[in-house]
Design a protein around this motif. Structure first.
Motif, mmCIF file in Angstrom:
data_model
loop_
_atom_site.group_PDB
_atom_site.id
_atom_site.type_symbol
_atom_site.label_atom_id
_atom_site.label_comp_id
_atom_site.label_asym_id
_atom_site.label_seq_id
_atom_site.Cartn_x
_atom_site.Cartn_y
_atom_site.Cartn_z
ATOM 1 N N ALA A 155 5.714 -12.594 0.004
ATOM 2 C CA ALA A 155 5.760 -11.296 -0.673
ATOM 3 C C ALA A 155 4.381 -10.645 -0.684
ATOM 4 C CB ALA A 155 6.286 -11.478 -2.092
ATOM 5 N N ALA A 156 3.341 -11.465 -0.923
ATOM 6 C CA ALA A 156 1.988 -10.911 -0.918
ATOM 7 C C ALA A 156 1.617 -10.389 0.470
ATOM 8 C CB ALA A 156 0.988 -11.984 -1.365
ATOM 9 N N ALA A 157 1.985 -11.177 1.510
ATOM 10 C CA ALA A 157 1.687 -10.714 2.874
ATOM 11 C C ALA A 157 2.457 -9.441 3.202
ATOM 12 C CB ALA A 157 2.030 -11.819 3.882
ATOM 13 N N GLN A 158 3.736 -9.415 2.777
ATOM 14 C CA GLN A 158 4.535 -8.208 3.013
ATOM 15 C C GLN A 158 3.959 -7.020 2.272
ATOM 16 O OE1 GLN A 158 6.904 -7.791 5.116
ATOM 17 N NE2 GLN A 158 7.512 -5.735 4.531
ATOM 18 N N ALA A 159 3.533 -7.261 1.021
ATOM 19 C CA ALA A 159 2.921 -6.180 0.249
ATOM 20 C C ALA A 159 1.630 -5.703 0.910
ATOM 21 C CB ALA A 159 2.656 -6.656 -1.177
#
Length: 332
Positions: A155-159
């Motif tokens: 999720a952090a990478a996607q964000a």
């Protein structure tokens, strides 16, 4: 402890005496005094007191079964055998010595001590099952934690990717907006400049042909012995002919001796005739100062290529074009 129970009690005849009962009694068992004292001390230390001695029921004569007798035959009374024959002759026993009985102490109150409660021994199978269940739960928790951490990282990478893409889009949109704003500003500036130029042109007057030579003037006799009604501007065929001032094209076409002619009517009603054109460029609509209305030619009654310009105020009789042009600050 002494016991009054008979070890062997044959049937007694009625009227037996104490001596006879003593003959059938076995020697009495006695407990040494030290052992009795030890038992008494143990009872005083916390053992439960012995129950009170109950009197024995009177002894009943025991039936004696005889093998030679018939069924159901029983013998009672004094036996015919010598009881002393039951045991070998022994030396006379010494007289029993009286053993003083030790006083029995009253039972003390039971001492209630706080005994720690020990846990019951665990079942090995239950302990193994519990350990296995604990390990499975720990493994599941570790897997769930790893999955959560992986999901959080994803999720952090996607964000981060979305934020980067959003920044790129925002930068592109900002650059596009800036470019559009710049283009709009430039267009507005160009439009303002053009409007100002057109305004100046509309307020100004120019020569109909930039590079030219003045020919026959107004009022001169032409080769056909007619008075000249305009001003000739000699120039090569195809030279652009411009609108002297802003106005509306009210006529365009073939005009006999004038050849191809375009009539430009100014806002004050003055008509400008452009004659002997080789090509008519503007044939209708609104034109402004400097627009090309046609090209120099030699159509109609002319000896050579030139522009014949006539000025007719309010569409009436022609006047000399040169003084009119000079009156509008045109150098000719």
């Amino acid at each position: 402890m002494a016991s009054d129970q008979l070890a062997y009690a044959p049937a007694r005849p009625e009227g037996d005496t104490v001596q006879e009962r003593e003959d059938f009694r076995l020697p009495q068992q006695r407990i040494p005094a030290p052992a009795f004292a030890a038992m008494a001390g143990s009872g005083a230390a916390g053992l439960a007191p012995a129950p009170a001695k109950q009197p024995l029921p009177p002894a009943q004569p025991a039936p004696i079964a005889l093998p030679d007798a018939g069924p159901g035959t029983r013998l009672t009374g004094v036996p015919t055998y010598d009881p002393t024959a039951l045991a070998p002759a022994a030396a006379p026993s010494p007289a029993p010595t009286a053993v003083p009985e030790a006083p029995i102490a009253e039972p003390a109150e039971p001492v209630t001590a706080a005994v720690p409660t020990l846990p019951a021994p665990a079942d090995p199978g239950a302990a193994l099952c519990a350990r296995l269940l604990g390990e499975v739960a720990a493994q599941r928790e570790a897997a769930a934690r790893a999955e959560r951490e992986a999901a959080e990282k994803a999720a952090a990478a996607q964000a981060a990717r979305e934020a980067a893409e959003r920044r790129v889009r925002e930068q592109a949109a900002a650059a596009k907006a800036a470019a559009e704003e710049k283009a709009r500003a430039e267009a507005e500036a160009a439009a303002r400049a053009e409007a100002e130029r057109l305004e100046r042109l509309a307020a100004s007057y120019i020569k109909p042909v930039v590079s030219c030579t003045l020919g026959a003037g107004f009022g001169e006799a032409d080769p056909w012995s007619n008075l000249h009604t305009g001003q000739d501007f000699a120039a090569p065929t195809g030279t652009p002919v411009h609108a002297v001032h802003g106005g509306t094209i009210t006529s365009a076409g073939w005009a006999g001796a004038y050849g191809y002619r375009v009539v430009l009517t100014l806002d004050d009603g003055t008509e400008l005739w452009y004659c002997h054109l080789s090509t008519m460029v503007a044939t209708e609509g609104r034109v402004t100062t400097g627009d090309t209305v046609g090209r120099v030619g030699a159509t109609g009654n002319v000896p050579a290529p030139h522009l014949h310009l006539e000025v007719r105020p309010a569409g009436a009789a022609p006047i000399d074009p040169l003084p009119w042009l000079r009156a509008h600050d045109v150098t000719v």
